[in-house]
Each structure stands twice: as structure tokens, then as C-alpha cells.
Design a protein around this motif. Structure first.
Motif, PDB file in Angstrom:
ATOM      1  N   GLN A  47      22.722   5.613 -56.494  1.00 27.06           N
ATOM      2  CA  GLN A  47      23.916   6.284 -55.951  1.00 27.06           C
ATOM      3  C   GLN A  47      24.520   7.229 -56.991  1.00 27.06           C
ATOM      4  OE1 GLN A  47      25.297   5.587 -52.715  1.00 27.06           O
ATOM      5  NE2 GLN A  47      26.468   7.431 -53.201  1.00 27.06           N
ATOM      6  N   GLY A  48      24.766   8.461 -56.592  1.00 28.49           N
ATOM      7  CA  GLY A  48      25.402   9.422 -57.498  1.00 28.49           C
ATOM      8  C   GLY A  48      24.443  10.083 -58.472  1.00 28.49           C
ATOM      9  N   CYS A  49      23.172   9.724 -58.377  1.00 27.51           N
ATOM     10  CA  CYS A  49      22.192  10.273 -59.336  1.00 27.51           C
ATOM     11  C   CYS A  49      21.173  11.169 -58.636  1.00 27.51           C
ATOM     12  CB  CYS A  49      21.442   9.140 -60.027  1.00 27.51           C
ATOM     13  SG  CYS A  49      22.462   8.183 -61.153  1.00 27.51           S
ATOM     14  N   TYR A  50      20.608  12.060 -59.435  1.00 27.69           N
ATOM     15  CA  TYR A  50      19.462  12.843 -58.980  1.00 27.69           C
ATOM     16  C   TYR A  50      18.176  12.092 -59.304  1.00 27.69           C
ATOM     17  CZ  TYR A  50      22.623  16.887 -58.808  1.00 27.69           C
ATOM     18  OH  TYR A  50      23.644  17.745 -58.515  1.00 27.69           O
ATOM     19  N   LEU A  51      17.169  12.250 -58.445  1.00 30.98           N
ATOM     20  CA  LEU A  51      15.817  11.806 -58.763  1.00 30.98           C
ATOM     21  C   LEU A  51      14.994  13.056 -59.029  1.00 30.98           C
ATOM     22  CD1 LEU A  51      15.159   9.075 -56.013  1.00 30.98           C
ATOM     23  CD2 LEU A  51      16.404   8.876 -58.165  1.00 30.98           C
TER      24      LEU A  51
END
Ligand SMILES: [Zn+2]
Length: 462
Positions: A47-51
């Protein structure tokens, strides 16, 4: 079979950006979808992160024997430092010793890396002595060793440099067998003369390093190799381009619809040549070739990225500790050339590039991973997030700020060229082939985890 589910992240590739979950089986991405309801051995909430696809650094020198010493990172320490920063794969250079065979160079580099590297790795083969024997080795190097890229040095006269005839003949050979030529572009004869003149005049401080290697040397050699590639039809890639003048040669080549692949390095985007003019021996830290340039060159390089003239941002990671740099304390020409960078490349590129609005998120992925994967034949196994690809994924938190320091970095070198820089965005978790390699700064894999990657000939260069 082991499984890993990454939920709630924002997947970013060189072309797309969307909310999605990634389900990984063993080493590869099995399924991508929204709200995946699959049971997995482990679930990570992103959640809230880029992959992002794992970073690829197509230009490193681990344990390089150079100028009477060795680069201070081993394949183990250097690739592990890379994993901490989000780089999952490197392409290092196996460099022929003049008088020896290419196969001997590859044996030597495999000995250093096999069973030791923590991250995945491939090799470029650097040809320093092209002759009839070397020519006969090319098909085997490509087809058996799985190496499709060959490097030449147009500088470092007397131990690495080759002449135009050797480059021309090597290119003709590579066209036949499906290789790509990569080149260090500086006019070695001009530089050799200018270095000698400064040293003879007693001008030996680090600042004379940059003064002996002006941009015209790089531009001239870049233009020359572009013309040789045009004549032979050989795919080509220019490593570590630094300046506007060289980039102009590339731009000119595009007018005749010639494809020239170009790499720059993170330091050329962020640091400038004023650092050579500091007091004392400080400038030695960033003695590298080509040298750092002016601020206007940094702007030209950022623009070149957005104009699709530059396809990859690497590091030329080649660290030397200060006691090694001091070999040149009385003579700049004896300072081992190189600087560390592998651990900081991805985060600096995000912070200075994306967070400051110079490049888009997709462009960030392209120049940190996808571009190199495509050019060097690793795509789509590496360089993107898609079903069937290696599960090399970094979970990147764009909100976390941190400060770069030699006190906390993992590279085996006692300084950092970006000491004290505050960076926006941090690699939270690095996943390599489905295994959580580094999480919140803690490594979960070790020596020998990295795999050697063979790369096929006749890559469809983008
Ligand atoms: Zn290099």
C-alpha cells in the motif's frame, strides 16, 4: 513450490502504471490482477508503494584489476549493495589482457563471480587486442558463453586502447554473428599527449585530470565510432556519455535514421567538474574517465533522456578507497579511475529525476531497467513486470526521505560521492527471482545467490 503475493501496490513499467496485485510462483511472475484472492506462502502489503522492475546496471567493474590495484567491491559486496538500493542485475566487463585470449578473460571473471555474486549478473566482453586469433573466438563467445556485447576502449593508450582498424574489423565480425559493439569514446592519443604535457610541467593535482580530457575528445571519438557503425551496419552502444558535444554527434546520426544506443551514468547527471577544483586531494574521489562536466552538460543529458537519445543510466561502479586513490597523490595520472555508485543509482535517479519533475515514472523505469534489458537481450525475462518474467521487483516507497552516507552504505569503500545528500523515496523491499533479497535494510540472501545470465545473439534492439 513457493509463492508470494504482493498486494495493493502501483505497478509501473516503461509503458504502464496501474493498481494491481502480483502473484509469484517460485522465481517467476505467475499472475497480475486486481484484488487477487489467492493463497500464498507469504503476502506483502505494498500500500502506498510503487512496484518497479528490478534495476539493471549495465556498467559495473567489480574487483577490476586497474592501474596497479583492484576495485574495492567484490561481486559479493557490490551486488549486495546493489540489492539494497534496488538493483537486481548487473552487466560487468570481462576485460581481455593484451596478448591473452578472450576466453581467458571470461574464465577469470567467472572465477570472481560464480558462486559469489548475490545479485544476478552477465558479462560484456571487452576486446583490447583484436587480431586473427581473437576474431576466431567471437562465435564461441557469443554462442557458447552467451555474451552478445563487446566493448572497445578508444582511450587508455598502451593497455586497453584499440585502433580504428581493430574496431572496424571487430564490427564486421559482430554483424555476422549477431553481436553489439559498445565503446568507451575518448580520443586516447590526444589525451595521452595532454596528460604527459601537464605532468612534464609539474601540473599534477587532481584538477588536471579534467583539464587533460576536454569534451572535444569525447565528441570526436563518439562521432568516429558512430561513423564506423554506420559503414559496417553494426549495432552500437556508447557507454558513459557525459557531454552536450558528444550527444550532438548522436543527434546528428539520427538525421540519417541511424540507431545509436547511449548510456550515461548517474554521476554525470548530478555532479559537475567544480569538484575537481576543491582544495587538497578531495578531487581524487571523483577522478573517473570521462570526467565530470559542466552544469549545462547535465541539462543536455536530462534533455537527451526525454528526447529518447539516451536509453540507460548506469553507474560505471568502480570504487577505490582513499588509500588506493592516494597512489596518485603526486600525479593525477596515477589516481585509479573510478567511483562508487551502484547502491545509490536507483534512489538518486528517482529523487533527482522523478521527484523533481525532470522525468516521468515510466521514463525512470525505462532508463533504470527496461532499456538495458532490451538492448542487451535480457528482455522480457528482466526489465519489466509481466507474467512469465523473472520476479525481480522492488517495492519503492516514494514518501520516505533518507540521507546518503558512507557510514551507512553497503559498498566496500570509505567515501560516498553523494555524502549528506537528502533523497526522496526509498527501496523498501527488493525481490530477486521471487525471493525477498533485502527488506527494510536487512539482507535475506547471501553469497552465491546470484545467477549468471546468458544473452542471445541477434537481439531485436529497440
Ligand atoms: Zn567502465
Amino acid at each position: 513450490m513457493s509463492s508470494l503475493l504482493i498486494k495493493n501496490g502501483t505497478i509501473v513499467t516503461a509503458s504502464d502504471r496501474y493498481a494491481g496485485d502480483v502473484y509469484i510462483e517460485d522465481e517467476t511472475v505467475a499472475t497480475i490482477g486486481t484484488h487477487l484472492e489467492l493463497s500464498a506462502d507469504r503476502v506483502i502489503d505494498a500500500q502506498g508503494c510503487y512496484l518497479f522492475p528490478g534495476g539493471i546496471d549495465a556498467h559495473t567493474h567489480m574487483e577490476l584489476p586497474f592501474m596497479g590495484t583492484f576495485a574495492s567491491d567484490t561481486f559479493e559486496s557490490g551486488t549486495l549493495a546493489g540489492l539494497h538500493g534496488g538493483t537486481t542485475c548487473i552487466i560487468d566487463f570481462a576485460i581481455q589482457t593484451q596478448g591473452d585470449s578472450l576466453a581467458a578473460a571470461l574464465d577469470s571473471w567467472h572465477q570472481k563471480a560464480d558462486g559469489h555474486a548475490v545479485g544476478d549478473y552477465a558479462f560484456h566482453c571487452a576486446v583490447t587486442d583484436f587480431n586473427d586469433d581473437t576474431r576466431k573466438e567471437i562465435p564461441d563467445i557469443i554462442n557458447d558463453h552467451g555474451i552478445n556485447s563487446f566493448k572497445v576502449f578508444m582511450a587508455y593508450k598502451g593497455f586497453l586502447m584499440v585502433d580504428d582498424r581493430q574496431i572496424f574489423e571487430l564490427m564486421q565480425e559482430l554483424v555476422k554473428h549477431g553481436g553489439i559493439l559498445t565503446s568507451h569514446c575518448e580520443n586516447g592519443d590526444m589525451i595521452d599527449h595532454m596528460v604527459k604535457t601537464f605532468v612534464d610541467d609539474g601540473k599534477v593535482e587532481p584538477r588536471y585530470h579534467v583539464l587533460s580530457r576536454p569534451p572535444i575528445c569525447e565528441a570526436e571519438a563518439s562521432g568516429r565510432v558512430i561513423d564506423l557503425a554506420w559503414q559496417t551496419g553494426c549495432p552500437n552502444y556508447i557507454v558513459h556519455m557525459t557531454c552536450e558535444e558528444a550527444l550532438e554527434r548522436v543527434r546528428k546520426a539520427t538525421l540519417r535514421n541511424q540507431k545509436v544506443h547511449v548510456e550515461t551514468c548517474i554521476q554525470y547527471l548530478l555532479l559537475d567538474d567544480s569538484l575537481y577544483f576543491q582544495d587538497g586531494f578531495e578531487g581524487a574521489k571523483i577522478v573517473m574517465s570521462p570526467p565530470l562536466r559542466k552544469k549545462k552538460d547535465q541539462e543536455a543529458l536530462w534533455a537527451g533522456i526525454n528526447q529518447n537519445l539516451i536509453h540507460h543510466v548506469a553507474t560505471d561502479h568502480c570504487p577505490f578507497c582513499m588509500n588506493q586513490k592516494e597512489m596518485g597523490i603526486d600525479n593525477f595520472a596515477k589516481i585509479p579511475n573510478g567511483a562508487p555508485g551502484i547502491e545509490n543509482r536507483m534512489e538518486l535517479l528517482y529523487s533527482e529525476g522523478v521527484a523533481k519533475g525532470r522525468i516521468s515514472l515510466n521514463k525512470f523505469v525505462e532508463i533504470s531497467s527496461t532499456g538495458a534489458a532490451k538492448i542487451f537481450g535480457l528482455f522480457p525475462r528482466k526489465g519489466t513486470i509481466t507474467a512469465g518474467a523473472d520476479a525481480d521487483i522492488i517495492i519503492f516507497d516514494p514518501e520516505v526521505k533518507h540521507t546518503i552516507s558512507a557510514d551507512s552504505h553497503h559498498m566496500m569503500v570509505d567515501y560516498n560521492a553523494y555524502e549528506g545528500w537528502e533523497v526522496q523515496g526509498k527501496t523498501r523491499t527488493t525481490i530477486l527471482r521471487g525471493t525477498v533479497a533485502v527488506d527494510e535494510g536487512v539482507a535475506h540472501v547471501g553469497e552465491g545467490f546470484g545467477k549468471y545470465l546468458k544473452r542471445p545473439p541477434f537481439t531485436p534492439h529497440f
